[in-house]
Design an enzyme around this catalytic site. Structure first.
Site, PDB file in Angstrom:
ATOM      1  N   CYS A 235       0.172   4.677  -0.958  1.00 54.55           N
ATOM      2  CA  CYS A 235       1.370   4.079  -0.957  1.00 54.55           C
ATOM      3  C   CYS A 235       1.405   2.663  -0.705  1.00 54.55           C
ATOM      4  CB  CYS A 235       2.097   4.948   0.485  1.00 54.55           C
ATOM      5  SG  CYS A 235       1.381   4.518   1.969  1.00 54.55           S
TER       6      CYS A 235
ATOM      7  N   ALA B 108      -0.330   1.496   2.512  1.00 56.37           N
ATOM      8  CA  ALA B 108      -1.686   1.678   2.053  1.00 56.37           C
ATOM      9  C   ALA B 108      -2.319   0.141   1.477  1.00 56.37           C
ATOM     10  CB  ALA B 108      -2.480   2.870   1.236  1.00 56.37           C
TER      11      ALA B 108
ATOM     12  N   ARG C  54     -11.902   2.837   4.684  1.00 55.25           N
ATOM     13  CA  ARG C  54     -12.208   2.284   3.629  1.00 55.25           C
ATOM     14  C   ARG C  54     -13.751   1.522   3.689  1.00 55.25           C
ATOM     15  NH1 ARG C  54      -9.423  -2.786   1.968  1.00 55.25           N
ATOM     16  NH2 ARG C  54      -9.713  -3.218  -0.309  1.00 55.25           N
TER      17      ARG C  54
ATOM     18  N   HIS D 265       0.202  -4.519  -2.314  1.00 53.33           N
ATOM     19  CA  HIS D 265      -0.707  -5.609  -2.599  1.00 53.33           C
ATOM     20  C   HIS D 265       0.354  -6.860  -2.894  1.00 53.33           C
ATOM     21  CE1 HIS D 265      -3.393  -2.569  -4.938  1.00 53.33           C
ATOM     22  NE2 HIS D 265      -3.565  -2.728  -3.583  1.00 53.33           N
TER      23      HIS D 265
END
Ligand code: CFM
Ligand code: HCA
Length: 534
Positions: A55, A58, A89, A187
């Protein structure tokens, strides 16, 4: 047995008509005799389909902000969202000042039902106060999860009040999970605010050393960034900042002093690369430090950019000594890997980047794709200008930096830039399609049904992807390697990384475990009698 249009159609025929119509646009078989092959990307996943996507939260908090070690990242939301982005991660970080490295913490407002009903702003302010008291960070980020937008908490106002109270920067990110269709929107949100509020606020006018570069889109998964930095430093580059692997707030503030921006992951950071070019006149160069040849080519392009005799000689010397050291080991593993086939499906750039490394080991990639990339990542940036493909970012204001009189300085003259562009791919990105063989398959947002169906037809020797499908693949008798977290290993970038990757996947192939598993197709019909062996 290869894939052809008829076999692909047999898989698609199992879908209801509407779903089939949709999924058809996201899959193609590579043909180089066709000039352009369009793919639909960055659109909403059909509800009910098991996708590997994440999402916007994230993408913003987990991917771009999380690796910055000397800021405290507060997650405003239910604890599950905080937990989801807590270290899985494997973005590593170390610090000279251990008191300013918060990478191992998971800090959240732990929203409860009463916060949803009565609002969570007070709780958020309190968490900021606590964080200041306990950690004394130089700066804080606040990331919104879905409920924050739904109940209308004003995180921006909380951040502003906290800045006044504590005298440190508190950045608020409206990256509610539901924004956009995947992590890609996150992002963009993170890129915009880092550019607007952090980059360029450092007090340096010029970099303190020669050949200053930023390394963008490198997140130090399994130590990748450290291996790349090792090589760059040995050659003589000055790494101003890495965005954002093992990243530091202080360094990012001075990112405007770099003379060249290297872009490893184009998908997650192309926005900052472009804004740095607009605002500070810094060109960007697409690099790929995954694979031996990719690393060499990236280093040579960098040397061409700086056009310095000593730097060029050192570049070649480092390449030669690294190759002499690693090739004999790499070639041993190649013997195990040679002739094998792979599926490579990762988020937004590794599905492409790792194909070089596979091919250096003699492994052919039969199928590849991205979870959430945009059309330019598949079809190339010369064909598709990136911002135009950014359909899901429509509601994210695109920051258009005006030239800042005080800071603005062209890093290279327009004439020199033209000359350089003839030699190296400055400001360009060649999509995945260009590196794949004819007859291979490219799939956007591959789902679990298709994963199983493509495996049954093509039976790859290795499938590299993520945690959500790893064990399904393994139970089908296929060597499975996570290319997000690298399982528990890494680095896979640079020269040492290539050897580590070769070692790891060779171990996978050589494991006797496979003798104890019977793949489903050994005792089940494949596609209900419709597929025949060739
Ligand atoms: Fe870039 Fe990444 Fe990737 Fe990515 Fe990701 Fe990642 Fe990835 Mo997982 S930034 S697009 S959003 S290279 S977290 S380090 S591995 S999906 S292919
Ligand atoms: C994310 C992070 C992720 C997930 C990995 C996976 C990562 O998308 O939120 O699904 O295996 O790299 O950690 O991409």
């Amino acid at each position: 047995m290869g894939m052809n249009e008829a076999k692909l159609q047999e898989i698609l025929d199992q879908y209801p008509a509407k779903v089939q119509k949709n999924r058809k646009k996201h899959i193609f078989i590579k043909r180089s005799d066709v000039e352009s092959q369009q793919i639909e990307a960055n659109t909403r996943t059909i509800p009910g389909i098991i996708t590997n996507r994440g999402c916007a939260y994230a993408g913003c908090k987990g991917v771009v902000l999380g690796p910055i070690k000397d800021m405290v990242h507060i997650v405003h939301g239910p604890i599950g969202c905080g937990y989801y982005a807590w270290n899985t991660r494997r973005n590593k970080a170390k610090s000279d000042d251990p008191k300013q490295n918060f990478i191992n913490y998971c800090i959240s407002t732990d929203m409860q039902e009463s916060d949803i009903v009565f609002g969570g702003e007070k709780k958020l302010s309190k968490v900021i106060d606590e964080v200041m008291e306990i950690f004394h960070p130089k700066a804080i980020t606040l990331s919104a999860t879905c409920p924050v937008g739904l109940i209308g908490d004003d995180m921006g106002a909380v951040a502003k009040a906290a800045e006044a109270k504590h005298g440190v920067q508190v950045l608020s990110f409206s990256c509610e999970g539901y924004k956009g269709v995947s992590q890609s929107a996150g992002h963009h949100i993170a890129n915009n605010i880092l550019m607007e509020k952090v980059i360029g606020t450092g007090d340096q006018e010029e970099a303190p050393a020669k050949f200053p570069i930023n390394l963008l889109g490198e997140y130090n998964i399994g130590g990748d960034g450290w291996e790349v930095e090792r090589i760059l430093k040995e050659i003589g580059y000055h790494v101003v900042s890495v965005m954002t692997g093992d990243g530091s707030y202080e360094a990012i503030k001075n990112a405007h002093t770099a003379e060249l921006n290297l872009v490893q992951c184009h998908r997650s950071i192309n926005y900052i690369a472009e804004m740095l070019e607009t605002k500070y006149g810094t060109p960007w160069l697409k690099v790929n430090f995954i694979g031996i040849q990719g690393t060499i080519e990236s280093l040579r392009n960098m040397a061409l950019y700086f056009d310095d005799k000593e730097l060029t000689l050192k570049t070649e010397a480092v390449i030669a000594s690294e190759l002499a050291r690693i090739e004999p080991i790499f070639d041993q593993y190649k013997k195990i890997c040679e002739g094998k086939t792979a599926f490579c499906f990762v988020g937004g750039s590794r599905g492409h980047h790792f194909q070089n490394l596979f091919s250096e080991l003699g492994i052919e990639t039969l199928l590849a794709g991205y979870e959430f990339a945009h059309r330019d990542d598949y079809e190339g940036r010369e064909v598709i200008p990136t911002i135009k493909t950014d359909a899901d970012s429509k509601n994210i204001p695109h920051y258009t930096a005006e030239a800042d009189e005080k800071r603005f300085r062209l890093k290279v003259s327009p004439e020199k830039l033209e000359e350089l562009k003839a030699k190296i791919p400055l400001g360009e990105y060649k999509g995945m399609r260009f590196d794949m063989k004819d007859g291979s398959i490219i799939v956007d947002d591959l789902n679990h049904f298709e994963t199983e169906e493509f495996i049954k037809v093509l039976k790859p020797d290795i499938f590299t992807s993520g945690i959500k499908d790893k064990y399904v693949i393994q139970k089908m008798g296929i060597n499975s390697k996570q290319l997000h977290s690298y399982d528990y290993s890494g680095p896979y970038a640079g020269f040492n990384g290539a050897v580590k990757f070769a070692e790891d996947i060779s171990m996978g192939f050589a494991s006797p475990t496979w003798n104890f598993i019977t793949p489903p197709w050994k005792n089940q019909p494949l596609l209900e009698g419709t597929v025949t062996e060739e």
